[in-house]
Design a protein around this motif. Structure first.
Motif, short mmCIF file in Angstrom:
data_model
loop_
_atom_site.label_atom_id
_atom_site.label_comp_id
_atom_site.label_asym_id
_atom_site.label_seq_id
_atom_site.Cartn_x
_atom_site.Cartn_y
_atom_site.Cartn_z
N THR A 171 0.84 -1.19 0.00
CA THR A 171 0.00 0.00 0.00
C THR A 171 0.88 1.25 0.00
O THR A 171 1.87 1.32 0.71
CB THR A 171 -0.92 0.02 1.23
N VAL A 172 0.47 2.22 -0.81
CA VAL A 172 1.15 3.51 -0.86
C VAL A 172 0.13 4.58 -0.53
O VAL A 172 -0.99 4.56 -1.06
CB VAL A 172 1.77 3.75 -2.25
N TYR A 173 0.48 5.53 0.33
CA TYR A 173 -0.44 6.60 0.65
C TYR A 173 0.31 7.86 1.06
O TYR A 173 1.48 7.81 1.44
CB TYR A 173 -1.44 6.19 1.74
N LEU A 174 -0.40 8.98 0.97
CA LEU A 174 0.12 10.25 1.47
C LEU A 174 -0.30 10.38 2.92
O LEU A 174 -1.49 10.38 3.23
CB LEU A 174 -0.41 11.42 0.65
N SER A 175 0.66 10.50 3.82
CA SER A 175 0.37 10.54 5.24
C SER A 175 -0.56 11.71 5.57
O SER A 175 -0.47 12.79 4.98
CB SER A 175 1.67 10.67 6.03
N LYS A 176 -1.49 11.46 6.51
CA LYS A 176 -2.44 12.44 7.01
C LYS A 176 -3.47 12.86 5.98
O LYS A 176 -4.09 13.92 6.09
CB LYS A 176 -1.72 13.68 7.56
N THR A 177 -3.66 12.02 4.94
CA THR A 177 -4.68 12.32 3.94
C THR A 177 -5.54 11.07 3.72
O THR A 177 -5.35 10.04 4.37
CB THR A 177 -4.06 12.72 2.59
N MET A 178 -6.48 11.16 2.77
CA MET A 178 -7.30 10.03 2.38
C MET A 178 -6.88 9.48 1.01
O MET A 178 -7.63 8.76 0.36
CB MET A 178 -8.78 10.44 2.35
N ILE A 179 -5.67 9.83 0.57
CA ILE A 179 -5.17 9.45 -0.76
C ILE A 179 -4.28 8.23 -0.63
O ILE A 179 -3.24 8.27 0.04
CB ILE A 179 -4.41 10.62 -1.40
N SER A 180 -4.66 7.12 -1.30
CA SER A 180 -3.89 5.88 -1.21
C SER A 180 -4.09 5.05 -2.47
O SER A 180 -4.99 5.31 -3.27
CB SER A 180 -4.30 5.06 0.01
N ALA A 181 -3.24 4.05 -2.64
CA ALA A 181 -3.35 3.10 -3.76
C ALA A 181 -2.71 1.79 -3.35
O ALA A 181 -1.82 1.77 -2.48
CB ALA A 181 -2.69 3.66 -5.01
N THR A 182 -3.16 0.72 -3.96
CA THR A 182 -2.62 -0.62 -3.68
C THR A 182 -1.94 -1.15 -4.94
O THR A 182 -2.42 -0.93 -6.05
CB THR A 182 -3.74 -1.58 -3.24
N SER A 183 -0.84 -1.87 -4.76
CA SER A 183 -0.06 -2.33 -5.90
C SER A 183 -0.75 -3.46 -6.65
O SER A 183 -1.55 -4.21 -6.09
CB SER A 183 1.32 -2.80 -5.43
N LYS A 184 -0.42 -3.57 -7.93
CA LYS A 184 -0.86 -4.70 -8.75
C LYS A 184 0.09 -5.87 -8.49
O LYS A 184 1.03 -5.79 -7.71
CB LYS A 184 -0.85 -4.30 -10.22
N GLU A 185 -0.15 -6.98 -9.17
CA GLU A 185 0.67 -8.18 -8.94
C GLU A 185 2.13 -7.95 -9.30
O GLU A 185 3.02 -8.57 -8.72
CB GLU A 185 0.11 -9.36 -9.75
N ASP A 186 2.39 -7.09 -10.28
CA ASP A 186 3.78 -6.84 -10.68
C ASP A 186 4.46 -5.78 -9.82
O ASP A 186 5.61 -5.41 -10.06
CB ASP A 186 3.84 -6.42 -12.16
N GLY A 187 3.73 -5.28 -8.81
CA GLY A 187 4.32 -4.31 -7.90
C GLY A 187 4.12 -2.87 -8.31
O GLY A 187 4.52 -1.95 -7.59
#
Length: 403
Positions: free
Chosen positions: A1-17
């Motif tokens: 999981t990648v996200y901007l701290s203290k926000t509601m913005i995030s994304a999850t990686s696909k199988e290839d990363g």
């Protein structure tokens, strides 16, 4: 999981990363990368200079080192320190009773008797449901330390906010109102107003404050210490002075010395004049403001009064708690925090905070209300109690135009 701290913005990686982060708001953020079995990675980014592509490598945990560290953790740490942790981390606010820490078992504690500190650690993100504000938080706890000698608390981490779905219209309205209440008079509100040089327009009164040592009390304590041949700190507040003691100054008397001893060691002197924002803040570039001041700043927000539970704590009468629950719902001792806030059980106090720069260096302020380095700023009074997890809002929070 990648996200901007203290926000509601995030994304999850696909199988290839690979990960696509569609939106990066204007400003400076902490980009947090987490993956099970790997150490959390933190990268400071700026929207103006963020590359189109970024390759990130994560470091796996080394289990052999983990086994060594685990041995120093307090056995049954949650039963010993859980209540205290919730009190300090979640806070004692009108919203605390509606906060649920879902996974307290992931937290480990180390009590260092040498430094008289308690430290909390977690290898996994804390899952926190804020039923008062309508957010679910995934909190990467980087540091939690309380010093029992100085009574100083330092905690920092990287929260990801997820908006909860209201079950009914009344719940959505409650969340909107509570978020507004958490925001008005908060540090986020203050720094957003400071960034725009609109402190007075937003209801803040800022004054310079100087802490002055009571030199006369120091003189009297030294004199009495030498007379009693004891340590200065052992001089009683109401010393009984024997008749055989004679003082060199004819104006001095026993009643005078007793009066001086009862006075505080230090006193605060507040300048009556309200400081404009541009006297403590200045433009660094088109998107960044610097803030610097000497001594202390007193920040008053006259539009609101302190909640009763915070006023009680500042008077030295915090609520009493019982041992180690996983939810703050179990912490109330015979009364509700909101009852104290709304029924007038406690006399209301003005919302007054005091701040000081620890390292005597400037801090950087951005338009969304974030500031760096946060560890360079220490707060006392209202903000010292209010700025906890139970009142935490995401940086992308916007005050409703109409309510």
């Amino acid at each position: 999981t990648v996200y901007l701290s203290k926000t509601m913005i995030s994304a999850t990686s696909k199988e290839d990363g690979s990960i696509v982060l569609a939106t990066i708001p204007s400003g400076r953020y902490e980009l947090i990368i987490t993956c099970t079995g790997y150490r959390t990675r933190r990268i400071e980014i700026k929207s103006s200079s963020f590359p189109q592509e970024l390759t990130i490598e994560l470091e796996p945990y080394i289990r052999e080192l983990d086994e060594v560290v685990v041995r120093s953790y307090d056995k049954d740490g949650w039963s010993k320190w859980g209540t205290f942790f919730l009190q300090q981390f979640i806070g004692i606010t009108p919203y605390s009773e509606e906060i649920d820490l879902v996974n307290p078992e992931v937290i480990k504690f180390i009590h260092d008797k040498t430094t008289n500190t308690i430290n909390a650690f977690s290898r996994q993100p804390l899952i926190i449901k804020n039923n008062a504000l309508g957010y679910e938080l995934y909190y990467e706890l980087e540091q939690f330390e309380f010093n029992f000698s100085s009574k100083m608390l330092l905690f920092k981490g990287f929260p990801l906010f997820k908006e909860m779905t209201p079950k009914r219209t009344s719940q959505a309205r409650k969340w909107t109102n509570n978020r507004k209440d958490a925001y008005l008079g908060s540090m986020m509100h203050f720094f957003r107003a400071l960034y725009r040089n609109q402190l007075l327009e937003n209801g803040f009164e800022v004054r310079s404050l100087i802490e002055v040592t009571n030199e006369e009390k120091m003189r009297v304590k030294n004199l009495l210490s030498s007379r009693y041949k004891s340590n200065i700190n052992n001089v009683p507040n109401d010393p009984i002075l024997p008749d055989t003691i004679r003082f060199s100054n004819t104006e001095d008397s026993m009643s005078y010395y007793q009066q001086i001893i009862r006075m505080p060691d230090k006193s605060d002197f507040v300048n009556k004049g309200i400081l404009p924002g541009d006297s403590i803040a200045y433009s660094i570039d088109s998107v960044t403001v610097g803030m610097y001041f000497d001594h202390f700043l007193q920040v008053r927000y006259p539009s609101k009064k302190m909640p009763g539970v915070i006023a009680d704590a500042l008077r030295g009468y915090p609520p009493k708690f019982v041992g180690g629950p996983a939810s703050f719902n179990e912490l109330a001792n015979g009364y509700s925090a909101r009852d104290l806030n709304h029924t007038g059980v406690t006399n209301k106090m003005d919302m007054v905070s005091t701040i000081k720069l620890i390292n005597n260096t400037q801090i950087i302020v951005l338009s969304n209300g974030s500031f760096f380095d946060a560890a360079n700023l220490i707060s006392y009074g209202y903000w010292a109690f209010w700025e906890r997890i139970s009142t935490l809002l995401p940086l992308d929070y916007k005050l409703p135009l109409q309510l």
